[in-house]
Design a protein around this motif. Structure first.
Motif, PDB file in Angstrom:
ATOM      1  N   GLY A  37     -24.002  52.496 -27.889  1.00  0.00           N
ATOM      2  CA  GLY A  37     -23.471  52.971 -28.845  1.00  0.00           C
ATOM      3  C   GLY A  37     -21.474  53.700 -28.368  1.00  0.00           C
ATOM      4  O   GLY A  37     -20.130  53.440 -28.925  1.00  0.00           O
ATOM      5  N   ALA A  38     -21.654  53.379 -26.984  1.00  0.00           N
ATOM      6  CA  ALA A  38     -20.384  54.586 -26.405  1.00  0.00           C
ATOM      7  C   ALA A  38     -19.070  52.443 -25.999  1.00  0.00           C
ATOM      8  O   ALA A  38     -18.326  53.278 -25.786  1.00  0.00           O
ATOM      9  N   GLY A  39     -20.002  51.932 -26.002  1.00  0.00           N
ATOM     10  CA  GLY A  39     -18.396  50.894 -25.516  1.00  0.00           C
ATOM     11  C   GLY A  39     -18.587  49.779 -24.789  1.00  0.00           C
ATOM     12  O   GLY A  39     -18.224  49.331 -24.657  1.00  0.00           O
ATOM     13  N   LYS A  40     -20.266  50.083 -24.167  1.00  0.00           N
ATOM     14  CA  LYS A  40     -20.229  49.707 -22.525  1.00  0.00           C
ATOM     15  C   LYS A  40     -19.954  47.968 -22.909  1.00  0.00           C
ATOM     16  O   LYS A  40     -19.290  47.033 -22.049  1.00  0.00           O
ATOM     17  N   SER A  41     -21.189  47.674 -22.931  1.00  0.00           N
ATOM     18  CA  SER A  41     -21.253  46.235 -23.565  1.00  0.00           C
ATOM     19  C   SER A  41     -19.902  45.431 -23.914  1.00  0.00           C
ATOM     20  O   SER A  41     -19.612  44.794 -24.279  1.00  0.00           O
ATOM     21  N   SER A  42     -19.242  45.653 -25.033  1.00  0.00           N
ATOM     22  CA  SER A  42     -18.184  45.357 -25.489  1.00  0.00           C
ATOM     23  C   SER A  42     -17.498  45.727 -24.731  1.00  0.00           C
ATOM     24  O   SER A  42     -16.290  44.975 -24.920  1.00  0.00           O
ATOM     25  N   THR A  43     -17.203  46.436 -23.879  1.00  0.00           N
ATOM     26  CA  THR A  43     -16.035  46.067 -22.616  1.00  0.00           C
ATOM     27  C   THR A  43     -15.981  44.720 -21.901  1.00  0.00           C
ATOM     28  O   THR A  43     -14.889  43.554 -21.681  1.00  0.00           O
ATOM     29  N   LEU A  44     -17.647  44.431 -21.235  1.00  0.00           N
ATOM     30  CA  LEU A  44     -17.766  43.392 -21.092  1.00  0.00           C
ATOM     31  C   LEU A  44     -17.387  42.827 -21.425  1.00  0.00           C
ATOM     32  O   LEU A  44     -17.165  41.363 -21.361  1.00  0.00           O
ATOM     33  N   MET A  45     -17.849  41.867 -22.726  1.00  0.00           N
ATOM     34  CA  MET A  45     -17.983  41.057 -23.440  1.00  0.00           C
ATOM     35  C   MET A  45     -16.556  40.347 -23.765  1.00  0.00           C
ATOM     36  O   MET A  45     -15.551  39.214 -23.916  1.00  0.00           O
ATOM     37  N   ALA A  46     -15.286  41.941 -23.853  1.00  0.00           N
ATOM     38  CA  ALA A  46     -14.019  41.754 -24.104  1.00  0.00           C
ATOM     39  C   ALA A  46     -13.601  41.231 -23.240  1.00  0.00           C
ATOM     40  O   ALA A  46     -12.816  39.969 -23.662  1.00  0.00           O
ATOM     41  N   ILE A  47     -14.202  41.774 -21.855  1.00  0.00           N
ATOM     42  CA  ILE A  47     -13.771  40.384 -20.866  1.00  0.00           C
ATOM     43  C   ILE A  47     -13.771  39.386 -20.833  1.00  0.00           C
ATOM     44  O   ILE A  47     -13.409  38.518 -19.970  1.00  0.00           O
ATOM     45  N   SER A  48     -15.680  38.902 -20.258  1.00  0.00           N
ATOM     46  CA  SER A  48     -15.547  37.315 -21.172  1.00  0.00           C
ATOM     47  C   SER A  48     -15.132  37.039 -22.464  1.00  0.00           C
ATOM     48  O   SER A  48     -15.705  35.568 -22.747  1.00  0.00           O
ATOM     49  N   GLY A  49     -14.304  37.063 -23.058  1.00  0.00           N
ATOM     50  CA  GLY A  49     -14.063  36.737 -24.767  1.00  0.00           C
ATOM     51  C   GLY A  49     -14.563  36.657 -25.430  1.00  0.00           C
ATOM     52  O   GLY A  49     -14.855  35.046 -25.986  1.00  0.00           O
ATOM     53  N   ILE A  50     -15.842  37.152 -25.015  1.00  0.00           N
ATOM     54  CA  ILE A  50     -16.962  36.822 -26.446  1.00  0.00           C
ATOM     55  C   ILE A  50     -17.106  37.542 -27.994  1.00  0.00           C
ATOM     56  O   ILE A  50     -16.662  37.393 -28.551  1.00  0.00           O
ATOM     57  N   ILE A  51     -15.927  39.261 -27.753  1.00  0.00           N
ATOM     58  CA  ILE A  51     -14.637  39.674 -28.097  1.00  0.00           C
ATOM     59  C   ILE A  51     -13.974  39.561 -28.127  1.00  0.00           C
ATOM     60  O   ILE A  51     -13.304  39.764 -26.627  1.00  0.00           O
ATOM     61  N   ARG A  52     -13.128  39.471 -29.012  1.00  0.00           N
ATOM     62  CA  ARG A  52     -11.462  39.595 -28.839  1.00  0.00           C
ATOM     63  C   ARG A  52     -10.262  40.981 -28.923  1.00  0.00           C
ATOM     64  O   ARG A  52     -10.600  41.706 -30.044  1.00  0.00           O
ATOM     65  N   PRO A  53     -10.137  40.893 -28.000  1.00  0.00           N
ATOM     66  CA  PRO A  53      -9.190  42.228 -27.874  1.00  0.00           C
ATOM     67  C   PRO A  53      -8.165  42.994 -29.039  1.00  0.00           C
ATOM     68  O   PRO A  53      -7.524  41.333 -29.448  1.00  0.00           O
ATOM     69  N   THR A  54      -7.962  43.280 -29.899  1.00  0.00           N
ATOM     70  CA  THR A  54      -7.160  43.567 -31.410  1.00  0.00           C
ATOM     71  C   THR A  54      -6.189  44.143 -30.404  1.00  0.00           C
ATOM     72  O   THR A  54      -4.193  44.078 -31.353  1.00  0.00           O
ATOM     73  N   ALA A  55      -5.610  44.561 -29.209  1.00  0.00           N
ATOM     74  CA  ALA A  55      -4.637  45.185 -28.788  1.00  0.00           C
ATOM     75  C   ALA A  55      -5.078  45.583 -27.561  1.00  0.00           C
ATOM     76  O   ALA A  55      -5.951  45.430 -26.486  1.00  0.00           O
ATOM     77  N   GLY A  56      -3.777  45.527 -26.349  1.00  0.00           N
ATOM     78  CA  GLY A  56      -3.751  46.045 -25.232  1.00  0.00           C
ATOM     79  C   GLY A  56      -3.805  44.115 -24.262  1.00  0.00           C
ATOM     80  O   GLY A  56      -3.641  43.413 -24.954  1.00  0.00           O
ATOM     81  N   ARG A  57      -4.529  44.627 -23.120  1.00  0.00           N
ATOM     82  CA  ARG A  57      -4.160  43.700 -21.729  1.00  0.00           C
ATOM     83  C   ARG A  57      -5.532  43.376 -21.082  1.00  0.00           C
ATOM     84  O   ARG A  57      -5.575  44.687 -20.676  1.00  0.00           O
ATOM     85  N   ILE A  58      -6.138  42.263 -20.622  1.00  0.00           N
ATOM     86  CA  ILE A  58      -6.748  41.968 -19.183  1.00  0.00           C
ATOM     87  C   ILE A  58      -6.613  40.806 -17.980  1.00  0.00           C
ATOM     88  O   ILE A  58      -6.425  39.600 -18.851  1.00  0.00           O
ATOM     89  N   ILE A  59      -6.363  41.416 -17.482  1.00  0.00           N
ATOM     90  CA  ILE A  59      -5.444  40.283 -16.070  1.00  0.00           C
ATOM     91  C   ILE A  59      -6.671  40.753 -14.963  1.00  0.00           C
ATOM     92  O   ILE A  59      -7.962  41.162 -14.717  1.00  0.00           O
ATOM     93  N   PHE A  60      -6.927  39.265 -14.796  1.00  0.00           N
ATOM     94  CA  PHE A  60      -7.924  39.406 -13.791  1.00  0.00           C
ATOM     95  C   PHE A  60      -7.041  37.588 -12.856  1.00  0.00           C
ATOM     96  O   PHE A  60      -6.437  36.804 -13.135  1.00  0.00           O
ATOM     97  N   GLU A  61      -6.915  38.640 -10.969  1.00  0.00           N
ATOM     98  CA  GLU A  61      -6.189  38.122 -10.218  1.00  0.00           C
ATOM     99  C   GLU A  61      -4.677  37.262 -10.638  1.00  0.00           C
ATOM    100  O   GLU A  61      -4.444  36.545 -10.473  1.00  0.00           O
ATOM    101  N   GLY A  62      -4.517  38.537 -11.218  1.00  0.00           N
ATOM    102  CA  GLY A  62      -2.829  38.563 -11.981  1.00  0.00           C
ATOM    103  C   GLY A  62      -2.457  37.700 -13.107  1.00  0.00           C
ATOM    104  O   GLY A  62      -1.642  37.352 -13.874  1.00  0.00           O
ATOM    105  N   GLU A  63      -3.493  36.960 -13.674  1.00  0.00           N
ATOM    106  CA  GLU A  63      -3.441  35.885 -15.481  1.00  0.00           C
ATOM    107  C   GLU A  63      -3.832  36.970 -16.417  1.00  0.00           C
ATOM    108  O   GLU A  63      -4.520  37.897 -16.236  1.00  0.00           O
ATOM    109  N   ASP A  64      -3.033  37.089 -17.381  1.00  0.00           N
ATOM    110  CA  ASP A  64      -4.188  37.683 -18.153  1.00  0.00           C
ATOM    111  C   ASP A  64      -4.466  36.617 -18.884  1.00  0.00           C
ATOM    112  O   ASP A  64      -4.663  35.700 -20.128  1.00  0.00           O
TER     113      ASP A  64
END
Length: 234
Positions: A37-64
């Protein structure tokens, strides 16, 4: 390679991620540890686009990537092995592996990647026509990793790869994780078995209630008294 900047995410009224910031360098294994319940899986799912961040940015190889759909993120070079494996039980091993390459049309390279998966997991090669739902938990985990590799990711997200496996199989899975990394794939690892995770990782992040509370080199985290007490059972 990957940077999360103050990422927030919600499940309805539940504030799952509360400003997560972290970095993954190319070529590393980076682990994210913490209680259920700490949010570990949610972090991965946010990176994968399975859940959408409500704020902040995810940058991969310079692309948002923050607002891209999951299939577009896979095409950019990120694949996830989900918690619980989630293979397609009524498809064969080969059909599951082919599904992993669904975004690709480079037939010759797909064949090369299939050979790579079979070298990592010879058991899958021997049982290509077997229905995946009839595999053991450890065999399904091998298949789930193989399926993710068929997308030819530059960054592989692994969510609880040792969950529910016998100790001998846990050792096997972590040996494969090391080998995949040695072959050039960067890995972000979420794992309840903090001891094994920190043994293979270069760097680690400790997460509590949707926040990163500690980060350091993996060997330093293994020596940290708080980490040893809370997550290593010492």
């Amino acid at each position: 390679m990957l940077r999360l900047q103050e990422v927030h995410a919600h499940y309805g009224a539940i504030h799952a991620l509360r400003g997560v910031s972290l970095e993954v360098e190319e070529g590393q294994i980076v682990t994210l540890i913490g209680a259920n319940g700490a949010g570990k899986s949610s972090t991965l799912m946010a990176i994968s686009g399975i859940i959408r961040p409500t704020a902040g940015r995810i940058i991969f190889e310079g692309e948002d990537l923050t607002h891209l759909p999951s299939h577009a993120i896979v095409r950019r070079g990120i694949s996830q092995v989900p918690e619980g494996r989630r293979i397609f039980p009524k498809l064969t091993i080969m059909e599951n592996l082919e599904m992993g390459a669904y975004t690709r049309a480079d037939t010759a390279q797909i064949r090369q990647d299939l050979d790579r998966v079979f070298l990592l997991f010879p058991l899958l090669k021997d049982r290509q026509s077997q229905l995946s739902g009839t595999l053991s938990g450890g065999e399904q985990q091998m298949l789930a990793i193989g399926r993710a590799l068929m997308a030819r990711p530059r960054l592989l997200l692994l969510d609880e790869p040792s969950l529910g496996l016998a100790p001998k199989l846990v050792e096997t899975i972590f040996e494969v994780i090391r080998e995949i990394n040695a072959q050039g794939t960067t890995i972000m690892l979420v794992e309840q078995n903090a001891h094994m995770a920190l043994r293979v990782a270069a760097r680690g992040y400790v997460m509590e209630v949707g926040l990163i509370v500690l980060t350091d080199e993996a060997e330093n985290l293994m020596a940290n008294e708080k980490v040893r007490s809370a997550y290593l059972g010492e």
